[in-house]
Every structure is written in C-alpha cells, then in structure tokens.
Design a protein around this motif. Structure first.
Motif, PDB file in Angstrom:
ATOM      1  N   PRO A  99       0.810  -1.224   0.000  1.00  0.00           N
ATOM      2  CA  PRO A  99       0.000   0.000   0.000  1.00  0.00           C
ATOM      3  C   PRO A  99       0.847   1.280   0.000  1.00  0.00           C
ATOM      4  O   PRO A  99       0.475   2.260  -0.653  1.00  0.00           O
ATOM      5  N   LEU A 100       1.986   1.266   0.705  1.00  0.00           N
ATOM      6  CA  LEU A 100       2.840   2.461   0.721  1.00  0.00           C
ATOM      7  C   LEU A 100       3.452   2.694  -0.661  1.00  0.00           C
ATOM      8  O   LEU A 100       3.541   3.831  -1.137  1.00  0.00           O
ATOM      9  N   ARG A 101       3.870   1.607  -1.303  1.00  0.00           N
ATOM     10  CA  ARG A 101       4.477   1.727  -2.642  1.00  0.00           C
ATOM     11  C   ARG A 101       3.447   2.279  -3.617  1.00  0.00           C
ATOM     12  O   ARG A 101       3.736   3.119  -4.454  1.00  0.00           O
ATOM     13  N   GLU A 102       2.210   1.798  -3.479  1.00  0.00           N
ATOM     14  CA  GLU A 102       1.145   2.270  -4.370  1.00  0.00           C
ATOM     15  C   GLU A 102       0.886   3.758  -4.174  1.00  0.00           C
ATOM     16  O   GLU A 102       0.730   4.503  -5.132  1.00  0.00           O
ATOM     17  N   ALA A 103       0.863   4.179  -2.914  1.00  0.00           N
ATOM     18  CA  ALA A 103       0.528   5.577  -2.624  1.00  0.00           C
ATOM     19  C   ALA A 103       1.677   6.516  -2.948  1.00  0.00           C
ATOM     20  O   ALA A 103       1.438   7.653  -3.381  1.00  0.00           O
ATOM     21  N   LEU A 104       2.926   6.069  -2.752  1.00  0.00           N
ATOM     22  CA  LEU A 104       4.061   6.980  -2.894  1.00  0.00           C
ATOM     23  C   LEU A 104       4.827   6.776  -4.205  1.00  0.00           C
ATOM     24  O   LEU A 104       5.556   7.674  -4.647  1.00  0.00           O
ATOM     25  N   GLY A 105       4.704   5.596  -4.812  1.00  0.00           N
ATOM     26  CA  GLY A 105       5.353   5.363  -6.093  1.00  0.00           C
ATOM     27  C   GLY A 105       6.860   5.215  -6.027  1.00  0.00           C
ATOM     28  O   GLY A 105       7.549   5.440  -7.021  1.00  0.00           O
ATOM     29  N   VAL A 106       7.371   4.866  -4.866  1.00  0.00           N
ATOM     30  CA  VAL A 106       8.818   4.616  -4.738  1.00  0.00           C
ATOM     31  C   VAL A 106       9.006   3.279  -4.001  1.00  0.00           C
ATOM     32  O   VAL A 106       8.082   2.811  -3.324  1.00  0.00           O
ATOM     33  N   PRO A 107      10.195   2.673  -4.111  1.00  0.00           N
ATOM     34  CA  PRO A 107      10.429   1.410  -3.397  1.00  0.00           C
ATOM     35  C   PRO A 107      10.322   1.595  -1.884  1.00  0.00           C
ATOM     36  O   PRO A 107      10.685   2.640  -1.353  1.00  0.00           O
ATOM     37  N   ILE A 108       9.813   0.569  -1.220  1.00  0.00           N
ATOM     38  CA  ILE A 108       9.640   0.600   0.234  1.00  0.00           C
ATOM     39  C   ILE A 108      10.495  -0.515   0.843  1.00  0.00           C
ATOM     40  O   ILE A 108      10.493  -1.649   0.360  1.00  0.00           O
ATOM     41  N   GLU A 109      11.216  -0.165   1.887  1.00  0.00           N
ATOM     42  CA  GLU A 109      12.074  -1.135   2.565  1.00  0.00           C
ATOM     43  C   GLU A 109      11.598  -1.276   4.008  1.00  0.00           C
ATOM     44  O   GLU A 109      11.651  -0.323   4.788  1.00  0.00           O
ATOM     45  N   LEU A 110      11.109  -2.457   4.363  1.00  0.00           N
ATOM     46  CA  LEU A 110      10.507  -2.680   5.674  1.00  0.00           C
ATOM     47  C   LEU A 110      11.502  -3.395   6.593  1.00  0.00           C
ATOM     48  O   LEU A 110      12.158  -4.341   6.169  1.00  0.00           O
ATOM     49  N   ALA A 111      11.608  -2.923   7.843  1.00  0.00           N
ATOM     50  CA  ALA A 111      12.541  -3.566   8.773  1.00  0.00           C
ATOM     51  C   ALA A 111      12.036  -3.425  10.200  1.00  0.00           C
ATOM     52  O   ALA A 111      11.116  -2.651  10.470  1.00  0.00           O
ATOM     53  N   ASN A 112      12.649  -4.159  11.092  1.00  0.00           N
ATOM     54  CA  ASN A 112      12.297  -4.108  12.513  1.00  0.00           C
ATOM     55  C   ASN A 112      12.746  -2.782  13.135  1.00  0.00           C
ATOM     56  O   ASN A 112      13.871  -2.328  12.904  1.00  0.00           O
ATOM     57  N   ASP A 113      11.873  -2.164  13.919  1.00  0.00           N
ATOM     58  CA  ASP A 113      12.159  -0.806  14.439  1.00  0.00           C
ATOM     59  C   ASP A 113      13.395  -0.740  15.342  1.00  0.00           C
ATOM     60  O   ASP A 113      14.202   0.192  15.237  1.00  0.00           O
ATOM     61  N   VAL A 114      13.556  -1.735  16.206  1.00  0.00           N
ATOM     62  CA  VAL A 114      14.714  -1.689  17.111  1.00  0.00           C
ATOM     63  C   VAL A 114      16.004  -1.925  16.324  1.00  0.00           C
ATOM     64  O   VAL A 114      17.017  -1.247  16.533  1.00  0.00           O
ATOM     65  N   GLN A 115      15.949  -2.861  15.385  1.00  0.00           N
ATOM     66  CA  GLN A 115      17.155  -3.153  14.598  1.00  0.00           C
ATOM     67  C   GLN A 115      17.612  -1.930  13.800  1.00  0.00           C
ATOM     68  O   GLN A 115      18.812  -1.641  13.744  1.00  0.00           O
ATOM     69  N   VAL A 116      16.677  -1.189  13.218  1.00  0.00           N
ATOM     70  CA  VAL A 116      17.100   0.001  12.454  1.00  0.00           C
ATOM     71  C   VAL A 116      17.614   1.082  13.406  1.00  0.00           C
ATOM     72  O   VAL A 116      18.557   1.805  13.074  1.00  0.00           O
ATOM     73  N   GLY A 117      17.017   1.168  14.593  1.00  0.00           N
ATOM     74  CA  GLY A 117      17.493   2.149  15.576  1.00  0.00           C
ATOM     75  C   GLY A 117      18.918   1.859  16.018  1.00  0.00           C
ATOM     76  O   GLY A 117      19.746   2.754  16.162  1.00  0.00           O
ATOM     77  N   VAL A 118      19.219   0.566  16.216  1.00  0.00           N
ATOM     78  CA  VAL A 118      20.573   0.162  16.618  1.00  0.00           C
ATOM     79  C   VAL A 118      21.560   0.468  15.484  1.00  0.00           C
ATOM     80  O   VAL A 118      22.652   1.003  15.711  1.00  0.00           O
TER      81      VAL A 118
END
Ligand SMILES: [Zn+2]
Length: 332
Positions: A99-118
C-alpha cells in the motif's frame, strides 16, 4: 539522491528525509491514529512522508525509496507486519510495503524498528567510532541489537533480544509471560505494573499524580524523569532496580561478545541520558571478567530521530538502479 525513513510507533509516526551523508534535511512527527485501524495508520504514514518532504523542499522524485521501521514481526519479502501489539487495532498480518508503494510510487524497505534504531546509532550516532557494539533500547519494553564488524548480527533472525536475558531466576513477571527477564525490571510497562502493585500495597508515590497532571494515561519516560527530579522514593527505587538489571545483563552480554561499546537508547534511556548510562556501567563492571577492559557505556546520540534515520539507511540495500523500479510515479 535522498532517502526517506519512517519510524512507526504505537503513539507517534516520525518521518525524516536524509541526504547521502545521513544528514537530516526535513522531518515530520504526527500522532499515530488510534481509531482508524491499520488503513488509517498507513494513510498517516503517507501523509507524514509527504510532509517531511515538503519541509525538506523536496519531492518524491528526489528520493530513492522509503525505509520503514515497524514493531512486531516483519516479513521482508511479503512486506507485511504481524503481531504488532503496540499498534492500534493491528490485527493479524497487515500488508504495509504494498500500500505504501502504491501511494508513494517509490520502493519501500521494511525492517524491525529496534534493529534500524541500533544500526542508526552504529553508523551515525554514539556507536560510530566502534565496529562492535551492543544496543539496549529501554522503552515500553526492552529491545536490542548486536553489531559485529559494523553489521547487525541477526542469528537465525531473532538475535539481540537482550530484554529477555534472565537477570533473576523466578523473578518478576515479564510481559513475555516468563519470569526474571531484564524487561521485567527495565521496561516501562513492567515498571508501571510494579509501581501500581506497590501502591495497592499501601506505598506512596508521586508517579501517578505527575502522570495525570501531564494528561497521560501511562507512566511515560517524562513522568519517570519528573518523579526522579522530585526525589520520589518509589520512582528512585524502581529506577535503581532497572540500573541493577541493566548492569547485570550488559555484563553477561559483554563477557560473551566483548563489544567495544554498549549504547543505551529508547524513550526511557534517552530521557535519562548520560547519568543513567554511567550508572549502568558502574553496575556492570563488578560482573565483568576483564573489568580493566570495560567497554564504553553511552547514551544514544540520535534521540527520537534514530529510528527514522535507521529506517532511511535501509533503503540503500535493495534499491535497483534508476529506471528499473517497476513502479510508475503518480505525482511529484
Ligand atoms: Zn521476557
């Protein structure tokens, strides 16, 4: 090219726009809609990215992609988020990337919130001088991550669950259902349960009065900080207990991994800052096998923006060359 990052939390959605050096050019922060289900949350994320872009004087044509850090279980290939108990009405498995890719038209990269924070702390924050670190993020729960040779150690996918290291056999009840985990002593939710239990047993505290005055329904990090500043006895005792547990868990992890630094983050960790990190280091040292080589214990440097910045960092990993993203831009 710029990258966008979104930190999706139970109470707020934080978006940032970063340049190739990781410098934040624009940002937006909005409350997470509480009564519109997952569709409302996704619509709010879209609006937040657009607003962050506007604050950076940029458009979607300028971004390589959008990284999203989300709680719960992430299925990277399917682009879904499941078991995200902190998100309002987030039932079962919810498609997010599509849904995010459809709305924004760019690639979306999904990850775990704590892991990206670290990873953000490792690459851009307090952990930057070191190639190995342990991140311990104290918020509602206690999450964490292990960075070895500048890369996140994932094990078979679930490594870094420092919050569920046992610090006391048969100890306090943890939100995970087990007993004696670090999170049972240093996670805000468990600490609040313990405070309420003590009040039920006739003990006094200003914690809940401060909470009401601040118009909160939960004992937030700010409430803890204020109660400490007022020398509230119960708050002091419960924070002392958290420091003790964090010292024990850090020492065990350091004896095992011999990392150069331990970075204390999360809402509570950031709010209590360097004095809290210093106290954790002091509690850790007696349990280290090589106390003379004790690692640095540092407060996270990126604060509230760390999660969103780390999410943006994820974009570089998977984005195909320009002209090959297979998505049509709807608008700028
Ligand atoms: Zn646990």
């Amino acid at each position: 090219m710029l990258r966008a990052g979104v930190d999706l939390g139970g109470t707020k959605i934080q978006s940032v726009i970063v340049d190739p050096e990781g410098e934040v050019l624009g940002q937006d922060r909005i409350p997470t809609p509480q009564d519109q289900g997952s569709a409302g949350v996704i619509a709010a994320m879209v609006a937040s990215v657009r607003s962050a872009l506007a604050s950076a004087n940029a458009s979607l044509d300028d971004v390589l992609g959008v990284g999203v850090g989300a709680p719960g279980q992430i299925d990277h290939d399917d682009g879904t988020v499941s078991h995200a108990g902190n998100l309002p009405d987030w039932l079962g498995t919810v498609p997010v990337a599509g849904p995010l890719r459809e709305a924004l038209g760019v690639p979306i990269e999904l990850a775990n919130d704590v892991q990206v924070g670290v990873m953000a702390e490792s690459q851009l924050g307090a952990g930057r001088p070191y190639s190995s670190m342990l991140g311990i993020f104290c918020g509602t729960g206690v999450g964490g991550g292990i960075v070895i040779n500048d890369a996140l150690w994932l094990g078979r996918g679930a490594a870094g669950e420092v919050g569920h290291m046992v610090v006391m056999p048969d100890g306090a009840l943890c939100p995970c259902g087990r007993r004696g985990c670090l999170e049972a002593y240093a996670g805000r939710a468990a600490m609040e349960v313990e405070a309420r239990r003590r009040v039920d047993h006739g003990k006094h505290t200003k914690l809940f009065t401060i909470m009401q005055k601040k118009g909160r329904s939960r004992v937030s990090s700010g409430v803890w900080a204020k109660a400490l500043a007022k020398n509230d006895h119960m708050a002091t005792e419960l924070i002392d207990r958290a420091v003790w547990a964090l010292g024990l868990a850090s020492a065990s992890a350091v004896n095992l991994l011999d990392v150069e630094a331990v970075v204390i983050g999360g809402g509570l960790g950031c709010r209590l800052g360097t004095p809290f990190a210093d106290r954790i280091r002091a509690a850790m040292i007696p349990h280290l096998i090589l106390p003379e080589k004790a690692p640095q214990v540092l407060s996270a440097a990126l604060g509230d923006l760390g999660g969103a910045m780390g999410a943006a960092l994820r974009v570089q990993h998977t984005v195909p060359p320009p002209g090959n993203i297979g998505v049509v831009h709807e608008e700028d």
